[in-house]
Design an enzyme around this catalytic site. Structure first.
Site, PDB file in Angstrom:
ATOM      1  N   HIS A  54     -53.653 -14.718 -25.148  1.00  0.00           N
ATOM      2  CA  HIS A  54     -53.224 -15.677 -26.170  1.00  0.00           C
ATOM      3  C   HIS A  54     -54.409 -16.214 -26.966  1.00  0.00           C
ATOM      4  CE1 HIS A  54     -49.577 -15.651 -23.720  1.00  0.00           C
ATOM      5  NE2 HIS A  54     -48.942 -16.233 -24.716  1.00  0.00           N
TER       6      HIS A  54
ATOM      7  N   GLU B 145     -42.534  -6.073 -31.473  1.00  0.00           N
ATOM      8  CA  GLU B 145     -43.631  -6.096 -32.443  1.00  0.00           C
ATOM      9  C   GLU B 145     -43.788  -4.777 -33.190  1.00  0.00           C
ATOM     10  OE1 GLU B 145     -43.845  -7.399 -29.417  1.00  0.00           O
ATOM     11  OE2 GLU B 145     -44.271  -9.514 -29.766  1.00  0.00           O
TER      12      GLU B 145
END
Lengths: 323, 328
Positions: free
Chosen positions: B131, B60
């Site tokens: 999440h 990322e």
């Protein structure tokens, strides 16, 4: 690569002198309390790396730099006046006093900026290389990083992405053996095994004596030419030595005074190159003294310019937050 | 007009901007052949190819860093984070490098980049602590960023187009619970400007200031409240930064009552920020204490029943509005 021209040799010698004079002047201003803000990170001792790499690049090639980035910028063609003015937080600085020594950029000469967080500028150079490849230009991007930055994950992500996308990037590692104020061999597992690291990542490897400007210039030139012609990324491993502390007045507990003195005596890149130039017969002592005098004058002028420049107008504090 | 889900509207926006401007490209994990973890980029790989729909390693930081580097060098990258939670790994590149690029270099460059990321909880389909977070609060704090969170397909497409055309780094939050929500979307090219809130329901009794999934909870609560004689005006903030204070203030000065509702955590959160702005901007108009609905300062649990306790529910909105309006 062909041997450098006499003119290029003079540029190398001048540029190394310019970097040293600039760094020493910045340190002097810091000691005198004139450069009272932030930290000043001297690259004295490492001039051959910045110079050899910088002078192997085209004006439109990109670099990204580090907290120890004055030399990278000067070798890439930065105006010493605007650079010194930025160190002194003045409006005439490259970043109009917003950035400072550790966050200076000069887009007009191909600098994507100095990034103070260790390793932070590396992925940005990779991104610039991606843009150039996608635009179909032949510009190359060179992120400078120290061996201490090999502790940062994003640097390894950068090696990986440049490799899998075959981007025109030359990672210029200034391997001075010190990560801020700790020895790298205690902190970075592959610190002396960059050839193996490069091989595993699929980067072409060039290892050089970073105190030898000709060796750096030659290797950087070959790495850049290969990247420019689409042969993919490379890692340029420059073994070098930092003569000063991490910042001006740092105590340097990680090495003995004798070690520094010894390295200054035997590994000075400017003295080394000076001997080579005199020996070549292409330059006289007077020629070299003239080049050193010129860099000293340029730095004096830059310091004078910076000290007499106005501060940014406080009413402009909110400028440049958004485009 | 045609029917499109929130997800399809975003995909249309991406495709149309890529056709319009060859400098727009996508990068992210599994976005190519696979079409993205939530299928947002399905079909784009086939149309635009691997150069412009770039599969990245699971990294990322460099997704954000490479986006920034390519943006300052003249392209318009749209990066995808698989989940907003994962953007924590890219936080340095977004917050310290991208957000400050223009400022710290004194205006020498601009960074026209978008970082898209799914956020928020899905209740029965939720996957737990990393999440389901609302990461809005992580980004609105940062000068130099713009932050967007649409609540409808129309807004999603129009705001995405504005974000891609904007010359600044834009964090484009997509609420997972809304991906399948379907509504009308124009056939022709249109944009929704950044920085403009939208009144999703007119009302005269109380103003609900909210965003994302909570807009729909507030609209649901409004139906119930209407039966009690409380007409709730629902303001969808849409662009969390820069904030459209005018629309909020105009509404509160009309209704004299305000409830702030945000899915993010309570402490240091957007709901508190909106409340403070209303307090300082509308004190003379307020007839009651501002209602404050936000998530408890607890991570988002995996269990559905626990999650519902942590995150604001329609019942919480009902209770807060009733209390503010003196009907509790």
């Amino acid at each position: 690569m062909s041997d450098p021209s006499t003119e290029m040799l003079a540029r190398m010698y001048y540029t190394m002198g310019l970097i040293r004079d600039f760094e020493n002047k910045a340190a002097e201003l810091f000691t005198r309390g004139i450069l009272a803000k932030g930290g000043v990170h001297s690259s004295v001792g490492q001039e051959a790396v910045a110079t050899g790499v910088g002078l192997s690049l085209r004006g439109d090639d990109w670099i990204s730099s580090t907290h120890r980035g004055h030399g990278h910028h000067l070798a890439k063609g930065a105006d010493p006046r605007r650079l010194m003015a930025e160190l002194l937080a003045k409006d005439a600085g490259y970043c109009r006093g917003r950035g400072g020594s550790m966050h200076v950029a000069a887009f007009e000469i191909g600098s994507l900026g100095a990034y103070a967080m260790v390793g932070e500028g590396v992925p940005i150079a990779v991104g610039a290389a991606l843009a150039e490849k996608m635009k179909g230009t032949d510009r190359v991007a060179v992120p400078f990083l120290g061996d201490g930055a090999l502790g940062q994950g994003v640097v390894h992500e950068s090696f990986n992405l440049a490799s899998v996308w075959r981007l025109p990037v030359v990672f210029a590692v200034e391997r001075n053996g010190i990560a801020v104020s700790t020895r790298c061999d205690q902190m970075v597992a592959p610190s002396t095994r960059l050839a193996e690291l490069a091989q595993a990542y699929g980067l072409r490897y060039y290892g050089v004596d970073g105190q030898d400007v000709l060796a750096v210039h030659d290797a950087a030139g070959r790495a850049v030419a290969a990247a420019r012609s689409g042969q993919g990324p490379a890692l340029l491993d420059c073994r070098t030595y930092r003569f000063e502390g991490h910042y001006a007045s740092e105590p340097q507990v990680y090495r003995r005074r004798e070690e520094i003195d010894e390295m200054r005596r035997t590994q000075d890149p400017i003295a080394h190159f000076e001997a080579y130039l005199l020996d070549s017969g292409l330059f006289s002592t007077a020629d070299l003294e003239a080049l050193r005098r010129r860099s000293a004058e340029v730095v004096e002028d830059a310091a004078e310019f910076a000290q007499t420049s106005p501060e940014p107008d406080p009413s402009t504090y909110a400028e440049y937050v958004y485009a | 007009m045609h029917k499109a889900t929130y997800k399809e509207a975003i995909r249309e926006g991406l495709a149309e901007e890529m056709r319009r401007d060859s400098s727009v490209f996508l990068l992210g994990e599994d976005i190519g052949l696979h079409g993205g973890a939530f299928g947002l980029t399905k079909g784009l790989f086939a149309e635009f190819g691997p150069e412009r729909v770039r599969d990245t390693p699971i990294s990322e930081s460099i997704i954000a860093g490479a986006a920034l580097g390519s943006a300052v060098a003249g392209l318009r990258p749209v990066a995808e984070m698989m989940f907003g939670d994962f953007s924590a790994i890219a936080y340095d590149q977004i917050v310290n490098a991208a957000a400050k690029a223009r400022f710290q270099f004194g205006g020498q460059c601009k960074a026209p980049m978008v970082v898209r990321m799914p956020v928020g909880a899905l209740s029965w389909k939720s996957a737990g602590v990393v999440h389901c977070q609302s990461v809005d609060n992580w980004y609105v704090q940062v000068p130099g960023l713009k932050v967007v969170l649409p609540s409808t397909p129309y807004d999603a497409k129009g705001l995405l187009k504005s974000a891609i055309r904007d010359d600044n780094p834009v964090i484009f939050l997509e609420h997972k619970a809304l991906y399948e929500y379907q509504d009308e979307v124009p056939d022709e090219d249109y944009v929704v400007p950044l920085g403009v809130a939208d009144v999703k329901r007119r009302g005269s009794t109380c103003t609900a200031v909210t965003s994302g999934k909570m807009v729909h909870f507030a609209l649901k609560a409004a139906l119930e409240l209407a039966k009690e004689g409380i007409e709730l005006e629902v303001i969808d903030i849409r662009t969390l930064k820069p904030l459209d204070e005018e629309t909020i203030f105009a509404s509160v000065r009309k209704t004299h009552h305000a409830v702030v509702i945000h899915e993010g955590h309570r402490t240091g959160g957007l709901a508190a920020d909106w409340g403070m702005r209303i307090y300082t901007g509308c004190l003379d108009w307020l007839d009651a204490r501002i209602g404050w609905v936000a998530a408890h300062d607890v991570p988002i649990p995996y269990n559905d029943g626990l999650e519902k306790k942590v995150l604001p529910q329609p019942a919480d909105i009902l209770a807060a509005v009733r209390e503010t309006c003196g009907a509790a």
